[in-house]
Design a protein around this motif. Structure first.
Motif, PDB file in Angstrom:
ATOM      1  N   ARG A   1       0.862  -1.182   0.000  1.00 28.84           N
ATOM      2  CA  ARG A   1       0.000   0.000   0.000  1.00 28.84           C
ATOM      3  C   ARG A   1       0.895   1.228   0.000  1.00 28.84           C
ATOM      4  NH1 ARG A   1      -3.650  -3.474   0.967  1.00 28.84           N
ATOM      5  NH2 ARG A   1      -5.687  -3.005   1.889  1.00 28.84           N
ATOM      6  N   ALA A   2       0.402   2.314  -0.544  1.00 30.94           N
ATOM      7  CA  ALA A   2       1.173   3.556  -0.492  1.00 30.94           C
ATOM      8  C   ALA A   2       0.232   4.746  -0.387  1.00 30.94           C
ATOM      9  CB  ALA A   2       2.068   3.707  -1.718  1.00 30.94           C
ATOM     10  N   VAL A   3       0.652   5.724   0.374  1.00 34.61           N
ATOM     11  CA  VAL A   3      -0.071   6.988   0.484  1.00 34.61           C
ATOM     12  C   VAL A   3      -0.009   7.711  -0.857  1.00 34.61           C
ATOM     13  CG1 VAL A   3       0.057   9.290   1.523  1.00 34.61           C
ATOM     14  CG2 VAL A   3       0.272   7.250   2.960  1.00 34.61           C
ATOM     15  N   LYS A   4      -1.129   8.300  -1.253  1.00 32.34           N
ATOM     16  CA  LYS A   4      -1.167   9.153  -2.443  1.00 32.34           C
ATOM     17  C   LYS A   4      -1.142  10.598  -1.951  1.00 32.34           C
ATOM     18  CE  LYS A   4      -2.506   8.033  -6.358  1.00 32.34           C
ATOM     19  NZ  LYS A   4      -3.163   7.753  -7.661  1.00 32.34           N
ATOM     20  N   ALA A   5       0.023  11.207  -2.053  1.00 35.15           N
ATOM     21  CA  ALA A   5       0.214  12.544  -1.498  1.00 35.15           C
ATOM     22  C   ALA A   5      -0.035  13.618  -2.546  1.00 35.15           C
ATOM     23  CB  ALA A   5       1.633  12.679  -0.945  1.00 35.15           C
ATOM     24  N   ASN A   6      -0.451  14.769  -2.080  1.00 28.21           N
ATOM     25  CA  ASN A   6      -0.525  15.956  -2.934  1.00 28.21           C
ATOM     26  C   ASN A   6       0.805  16.698  -2.949  1.00 28.21           C
ATOM     27  OD1 ASN A   6      -3.342  15.616  -1.407  1.00 28.21           O
ATOM     28  ND2 ASN A   6      -3.725  16.375  -3.490  1.00 28.21           N
ATOM     29  N   TYR A   7       1.544  16.551  -1.835  1.00 23.92           N
ATOM     30  CA  TYR A   7       2.836  17.214  -1.681  1.00 23.92           C
ATOM     31  C   TYR A   7       3.785  16.247  -0.984  1.00 23.92           C
ATOM     32  CZ  TYR A   7      -0.588  21.037  -1.849  1.00 23.92           C
ATOM     33  OH  TYR A   7      -1.646  21.836  -2.174  1.00 23.92           O
ATOM     34  N   THR A   8       5.050  16.313  -1.349  1.00 29.49           N
ATOM     35  CA  THR A   8       6.072  15.550  -0.642  1.00 29.49           C
ATOM     36  C   THR A   8       7.214  16.489  -0.301  1.00 29.49           C
ATOM     37  OG1 THR A   8       5.535  13.460  -1.754  1.00 29.49           O
ATOM     38  CG2 THR A   8       7.723  13.644  -0.761  1.00 29.49           C
ATOM     39  N   ALA A   9       7.516  16.596   0.993  1.00 25.80           N
ATOM     40  CA  ALA A   9       8.666  17.370   1.460  1.00 25.80           C
ATOM     41  C   ALA A   9       9.787  16.376   1.724  1.00 25.80           C
ATOM     42  CB  ALA A   9       8.315  18.145   2.724  1.00 25.80           C
ATOM     43  N   THR A  10      10.742  16.294   0.811  1.00 21.53           N
ATOM     44  CA  THR A  10      11.813  15.310   0.957  1.00 21.53           C
ATOM     45  C   THR A  10      13.041  15.980   1.537  1.00 21.53           C
ATOM     46  OG1 THR A  10      12.792  13.385  -0.141  1.00 21.53           O
ATOM     47  CG2 THR A  10      12.943  15.491  -1.323  1.00 21.53           C
ATOM     48  N   PHE A  11      13.820  15.229   2.294  1.00 24.21           N
ATOM     49  CA  PHE A  11      14.911  15.798   3.075  1.00 24.21           C
ATOM     50  C   PHE A  11      16.277  15.467   2.487  1.00 24.21           C
ATOM     51  CE2 PHE A  11      11.579  14.857   6.455  1.00 24.21           C
ATOM     52  CZ  PHE A  11      11.028  16.129   6.367  1.00 24.21           C
ATOM     53  N   ILE A  12      17.162  16.424   2.579  1.00 25.71           N
ATOM     54  CA  ILE A  12      18.557  16.380   2.134  1.00 25.71           C
ATOM     55  C   ILE A  12      18.659  16.453   0.607  1.00 25.71           C
ATOM     56  CG2 ILE A  12      20.753  15.114   2.122  1.00 25.71           C
ATOM     57  CD1 ILE A  12      20.033  14.019   4.879  1.00 25.71           C
ATOM     58  N   ALA A  13      18.031  15.505  -0.106  1.00 28.79           N
ATOM     59  CA  ALA A  13      18.112  15.501  -1.569  1.00 28.79           C
ATOM     60  C   ALA A  13      17.017  14.600  -2.131  1.00 28.79           C
ATOM     61  CB  ALA A  13      19.490  15.017  -2.027  1.00 28.79           C
ATOM     62  N   LEU A  14      16.852  14.659  -3.435  1.00 24.02           N
ATOM     63  CA  LEU A  14      15.905  13.781  -4.119  1.00 24.02           C
ATOM     64  C   LEU A  14      16.350  12.323  -4.045  1.00 24.02           C
ATOM     65  CD1 LEU A  14      15.307  15.915  -7.333  1.00 24.02           C
ATOM     66  CD2 LEU A  14      13.607  15.437  -5.561  1.00 24.02           C
ATOM     67  N   LYS A  15      15.355  11.422  -4.066  1.00 26.77           N
ATOM     68  CA  LYS A  15      15.606   9.987  -4.126  1.00 26.77           C
ATOM     69  C   LYS A  15      15.030   9.453  -5.438  1.00 26.77           C
ATOM     70  CE  LYS A  15      15.729  11.129   0.353  1.00 26.77           C
ATOM     71  NZ  LYS A  15      15.275  12.436   0.869  1.00 26.77           N
ATOM     72  N   PRO A  16      15.607   8.388  -6.001  1.00 23.66           N
ATOM     73  CA  PRO A  16      15.127   7.890  -7.301  1.00 23.66           C
ATOM     74  C   PRO A  16      13.646   7.559  -7.311  1.00 23.66           C
ATOM     75  CG  PRO A  16      17.171   6.784  -6.672  1.00 23.66           C
ATOM     76  CD  PRO A  16      16.747   7.613  -5.509  1.00 23.66           C
ATOM     77  N   GLY A  17      13.158   6.956  -6.224  1.00 22.90           N
ATOM     78  CA  GLY A  17      11.777   6.498  -6.195  1.00 22.90           C
ATOM     79  C   GLY A  17      10.738   7.603  -6.271  1.00 22.90           C
ATOM     80  N   LEU A  18      11.149   8.839  -5.999  1.00 28.40           N
ATOM     81  CA  LEU A  18      10.217   9.955  -6.123  1.00 28.40           C
ATOM     82  C   LEU A  18       9.947  10.304  -7.582  1.00 28.40           C
ATOM     83  CD1 LEU A  18      11.734  12.361  -3.425  1.00 28.40           C
ATOM     84  CD2 LEU A  18       9.787  10.810  -3.138  1.00 28.40           C
ATOM     85  N   LEU A  19      10.842   9.888  -8.478  1.00 27.02           N
ATOM     86  CA  LEU A  19      10.851  10.394  -9.841  1.00 27.02           C
ATOM     87  C   LEU A  19      10.536   9.360 -10.908  1.00 27.02           C
ATOM     88  CD1 LEU A  19      14.156  12.469  -9.518  1.00 27.02           C
ATOM     89  CD2 LEU A  19      11.820  13.268  -9.148  1.00 27.02           C
ATOM     90  N   THR A  20      10.502   8.088 -10.549  1.00 23.99           N
ATOM     91  CA  THR A  20      10.328   7.057 -11.566  1.00 23.99           C
ATOM     92  C   THR A  20       9.295   6.022 -11.131  1.00 23.99           C
ATOM     93  OG1 THR A  20      11.581   5.621 -13.086  1.00 23.99           O
ATOM     94  CG2 THR A  20      12.158   5.499 -10.746  1.00 23.99           C
ATOM     95  N   LEU A  21       8.853   5.203 -12.079  1.00 19.62           N
ATOM     96  CA  LEU A  21       7.860   4.151 -11.877  1.00 19.62           C
ATOM     97  C   LEU A  21       6.582   4.745 -11.262  1.00 19.62           C
ATOM     98  CD1 LEU A  21       7.621   1.099 -12.491  1.00 19.62           C
ATOM     99  CD2 LEU A  21       8.188   0.670 -10.099  1.00 19.62           C
ATOM    100  N   ASP A  22       6.181   4.281 -10.072  1.00 23.56           N
ATOM    101  CA  ASP A  22       4.943   4.752  -9.446  1.00 23.56           C
ATOM    102  C   ASP A  22       5.135   6.035  -8.634  1.00 23.56           C
ATOM    103  OD1 ASP A  22       3.304   2.578 -10.334  1.00 23.56           O
ATOM    104  OD2 ASP A  22       4.279   1.311  -8.843  1.00 23.56           O
TER     105      ASP A  22
END
Length: 495
Positions: free
Chosen positions: A170-191
């Protein structure tokens, strides 16, 4: 901005390394993350008197949520905090954050109350999640997704693998994501893009690239702007290179023509389209500038300065012979579509490909990548970054694994994720256009890596511009992206 900064991307192991190097600093990273998240909560809660809901999990992501709850209370906002776990099992920093929240009068709920909220803060699971979410936490995520109010995820939406973008149960469907330090691959690809909403990066007063050089980056024109040069006034077509497109078997001539049109309109001086279907057109009446030839004549003529093999190639003996000869040619090469399928079916060719001195670009979709790697397509989708990097190293080729958040990998081990493009590109012929854009740049003397980065990013930006202009996403065609790409490419050059 058009030529904005290309942001670094770090996998989870690298983020953990950066965190460890800053662990002893004051204020602690959890306090910094909570403060950054609180600013995001306030920004996304403007205009409402309702209080937010903060769902805290059993790890340090939950600790970030407790810090947010305390800081909101210090501002006179009384959030509802839901926590399902055993407090004694919290990590030390998260346990201290909970205690500090309670010292400010904060209370804990064990289920979501039936009242409206301004916002849900998802602080359940962060980047360390490795196993599927189930049971009570799965039910809680379902409740969050069904509340009907905006959701702000901290670091990554809970249930999304930070390295791959895969949904873990299961995964939360967010309207906004505040990510810390730097971007992660999973934020940008696939689901990831379907679950993250608008992503903001909060560096927590850390300059990550001063701590650890990034192997991954987001594709922007900044990465290839040094190649975006106006043509000299004293130019002629011979200076702009010659493209050879090899493909167009019976019933698939359109694929080769699309690639040829894209190459022509991205500036190649001459474009030769070698059609395997010898009963096909003598001329492309929609693009008469294309020179239609027999494939073997293109290979023998010496006119081409770069080759693209695969659009409409088919998997017959004639196509295999062309592929072998193209690999042996000392020319920059783009392999797409059936060229990749033939390569997978004849593994001896991969050794020849790896030994090529001239640049090679590969443009597989997940199924083609799976065939090349000899694995199930599900395994490719489960870790797109690893699949792209493995192919790039194995075949000594700059490789783009196409899809949502296309991953571009170099043989040396660095990589990129492209964020331009939209679902309208899920239509026939888009890959042929991409191959034509890439080979046009190679023919004009671009190196392999910037050629791939530019072609992939430009193609996506063209599709985005068309959608912005009201063309698509439903019904967007590959042919329509060609003229849009030409306009944007020239605008970049003459910025």
């Amino acid at each position: 901005m058009l030529f904005g900064h290309s942001q670094p991307i770090y996998d989870v192991a690298a983020i953990r390394d950066i965190e460890a190097r800053h662990a002893s600093e004051d204020p602690p990273l959890m306090e910094r993350a909570g403060a950054a998240a609180t600013r995001a909560v306030l920004a996304h809660s403007r205009g409402t008197r309702l209080a937010p809901l903060i769902a805290c999990g059993p790890g340090n992501n939950g600790g970030d949520g407790f810090v947010v709850a305390r800081l909101l209370r210090s501002r006179g906002i009384n959030p509802t905090v839901v926590y399902l776990g055993e407090e004694t099992k919290l990590p030390a920093d998260a346990l201290e954050a909970l205690a500090h929240y309670r010292r400010f009068g904060g209370e804990i709920d064990h289920e979501i109350p039936k009242r409206p909220f301004s916002l849900v803060v998802d602080a359940l699971f962060g980047i360390g999640l490795q196993r599927p979410i189930e049971g009570a936490y799965a039910e809680l995520i379902d409740r969050i997704n069904g509340l009907g109010c905006p959701v702000l995820a901290l670091d990554v939406p809970s249930g999304l693998c930070a390295d791959t973008g895969r949904v873990l149960g299961r995964a939360v469907k967010a309207n906004y994501t505040a990510t810390f330090i730097a971007l992660k691959p999973g934020l940008l690809t696939l689901d990831g893009p379907d679950h993250c909403g608008e992503v903001s990066v909060h560096d927590l007063d850390i300059a990550p690239e001063n701590t650890l050089p990034a192997r991954g980056r987001v594709v922007t024109p900044e990465l290839f702007k040094s190649r975006l040069l106006p043509r000299p006034k004293n130019s002629h077509k011979g200076m702009m290179g010659g493209v050879g497109i090899l493909g167009g078997a019976p019933g698939m001539t359109g694929a080769a023509l699309l690639a040829g049109r894209a190459a022509l309109k991205l500036g190649a001086g001459r474009v030769y389209v070698g059609l395997l279907d010898n009963t096909a057109l003598a001329v492309d009446t929609d693009q008469p500038e294309l020179m239609l030839r027999k494939p073997e004549d293109i290979l023998a003529s010496g006119f081409a300065t770069a080759l693209a093999v695969g659009p409409g190639l088919g998997q017959g003996a004639d196509g295999l012979d062309l592929l072998k000869r193209a690999i042996a040619a000392e020319l920059p090469l783009v392999l797409d579509a059936d060229a990749l399928n033939l390569l997978a079916a004849h593994p001896v060719l991969t050794g020849h490909l790896h030994k090529r001195a001239a640049p090679t670009l590969l443009t597989p979709h997940p199924l083609e990548a799976a065939r090349l790697l000899g694995i199930d397509v599900g395994a490719v989708r489960a870790d797109r970054l690893r699949a792209a990097l493995t192919l790039a190293e194995k075949l000594n080729a700059v490789t783009v694994l196409k899809g949502c958040g296309s991953v571009i990998a170099a043989p040396a081990g660095h990589w990129y994720i492209n964020t331009s493009g939209n679902p309208g590109m899920a239509s026939a012929g888009m890959g042929d256009v991409l191959a034509g854009l890439a080979v046009a740049l190679l023919a004009q003397g671009w190196e392999a890596e910037p050629a791939m980065l530019c072609a992939v990013h430009l193609h996506g930006v063209a599709a985005d511009q068309l959608v912005e202009d009201g063309i698509g996403p439903s019904g967007l065609t590959a042919n329509e992206t060609i003229d849009a790409a030409r306009r944007i490419f020239n605008a970049w050059i003459h910025r």
